[in-house]
Enzyme design. Structure first.
Site, PDB file in Angstrom:
ATOM      1  N   HIS A  30      -1.813   0.329   5.210  1.00 36.48           N
ATOM      2  CA  HIS A  30      -2.549   1.059   6.242  1.00 36.48           C
ATOM      3  C   HIS A  30      -1.604   1.334   7.405  1.00 36.48           C
ATOM      4  O   HIS A  30      -0.881   0.444   7.852  1.00 36.48           O
ATOM      5  CB  HIS A  30      -3.763   0.254   6.715  1.00 36.48           C
ATOM      6  CG  HIS A  30      -4.603   1.004   7.706  1.00 36.48           C
ATOM      7  ND1 HIS A  30      -5.140   2.236   7.421  1.00 36.48           N
ATOM      8  CD2 HIS A  30      -4.986   0.701   8.982  1.00 36.48           C
ATOM      9  CE1 HIS A  30      -5.831   2.665   8.478  1.00 36.48           C
ATOM     10  NE2 HIS A  30      -5.738   1.762   9.429  1.00 36.48           N
ATOM     11  N   HIS A  42      -4.996   4.678  14.873  1.00 39.54           N
ATOM     12  CA  HIS A  42      -4.882   4.888  13.428  1.00 39.54           C
ATOM     13  C   HIS A  42      -6.070   5.680  12.914  1.00 39.54           C
ATOM     14  O   HIS A  42      -7.059   5.881  13.622  1.00 39.54           O
ATOM     15  CB  HIS A  42      -4.742   3.543  12.689  1.00 39.54           C
ATOM     16  CG  HIS A  42      -5.803   2.546  13.016  1.00 39.54           C
ATOM     17  ND1 HIS A  42      -6.676   2.048  12.068  1.00 39.54           N
ATOM     18  CD2 HIS A  42      -6.142   1.933  14.186  1.00 39.54           C
ATOM     19  CE1 HIS A  42      -7.507   1.175  12.639  1.00 39.54           C
ATOM     20  NE2 HIS A  42      -7.199   1.095  13.919  1.00 39.54           N
ATOM     21  N   CYS A 146      -4.269   7.891   6.340  1.00 40.95           N
ATOM     22  CA  CYS A 146      -3.705   7.243   7.518  1.00 40.95           C
ATOM     23  C   CYS A 146      -2.209   7.481   7.656  1.00 40.95           C
ATOM     24  O   CYS A 146      -1.683   7.614   8.770  1.00 40.95           O
ATOM     25  CB  CYS A 146      -4.010   5.746   7.505  1.00 40.95           C
ATOM     26  SG  CYS A 146      -3.356   4.852   6.057  1.00 40.95           S
TER      27      CYS A 146
END
Length: 253
Positions: A30, A42, A146
């Protein structure tokens, strides 16, 4: 940072850095942009009912340290989190920019580096905070995830045609590995050695990753963050921003 790992200590990152951490026992990573003040911007999938293994933002999560942790605009998956909540007890890694082609292909796992150069820190943080207020479109594992978000914040590059795979090296790896295995399978008749077949497969995999890197692709353009809504097919940034405007300085502080 070396060829085997991009792991860093918290003291080793600075505002504007593209950071990431692994989830689900290294199944995927991530990504986000560190904006200073122990805060990370994010991009996540906003769906509390989703059973996806990939990152899902939970609006019910509460952080005991930072009152504004988890801030996001309505209908947006761009989230401001503290570094602790972003990492979730995982290790911290820093994405590399401007690496040579040989270094890029030596790092077998995608989503760790790019040959593209990073823009200056001020531009990177500005894009991240602007997108926190205005959104980054709909989350898509292969075309708008992401890592795509962090790569855009760092470079300002956007793919012209949203087909196949986006800018994400992680997504390219997910597609490239099965493709390389499929393309190399006929070579078993020509290359009797299992080692030889494995070497050819690995070479095809690395080349497929390199071909989709934003540093060498020809289907990417530089897009100002203020013009991003038009390119992503979003509602105007003024309409979203009018719902709830929070100053960049207040959020980072």
């Amino acid at each position: 940072m070396g060829l085997l790992t991009n792991r860093v200590e918290r003291s080793g990152i600075k505002p504007g850095d593209h950071i990431y951490t692994y989830r689900a026992v290294f199944a995927y990573s991530h990504h986000g942009i560190f904006v200073g003040g122990s805060k990370v911007v994010h991009f996540t999938r906003v769906d509390t009912s989703s059973s996806s293994d990939f990152e899902v933002y939970s609006p019910t999560a509460e952080c005991p340290t930072f009152p504004d942790c988890g801030f996001r605009q309505p209908r947006s998956g761009v989230v401001l989190s503290c570094l602790d909540c972003f990492l979730r007890s995982g290790s911290l890694y820093c994405f590399e920019y401007g690496v040579s082609p040989s270094v890029f292909m030596a790092k077998v796992r995608g989503g760790t580096c790019t040959t593209a150069a990073s823009d200056p820190t001020d531009a990177v943080v500005h894009r991240a905070m602007y997108l926190l207020q205005n959104g980054f479109g709909n989350y898509d594992v292969f075309q708008n995830n992401c890592e795509d978000f962090a790569l855009y914040c760092k470079t300002g590059l956007l793919t012209i045609e949203r087909v196949g795979v986006g800018r994400s090296g992680q997504a390219s790896s997910m597609i490239g590995a099965p493709l390389a295995a499929l393309l190399s399978s006929p070579l078993k008749l020509l290359v009797p050695s299992p080692v030889g077949v494995a070497a050819v497969t690995a070479g095809m995999y690395c080349m497929s990753r390199y071909a989709t890197d934003i540093g060498v692709r020809t289907d990417v353009i530089k897009v100002d963050v203020e013009d991003l809504a038009e390119n992503l097919g979003l509602e105007t940034t003024e309409e979203v921003a009018a719902e709830n405007v929070v100053s960049d300085r207040q959020l980072i502080r």
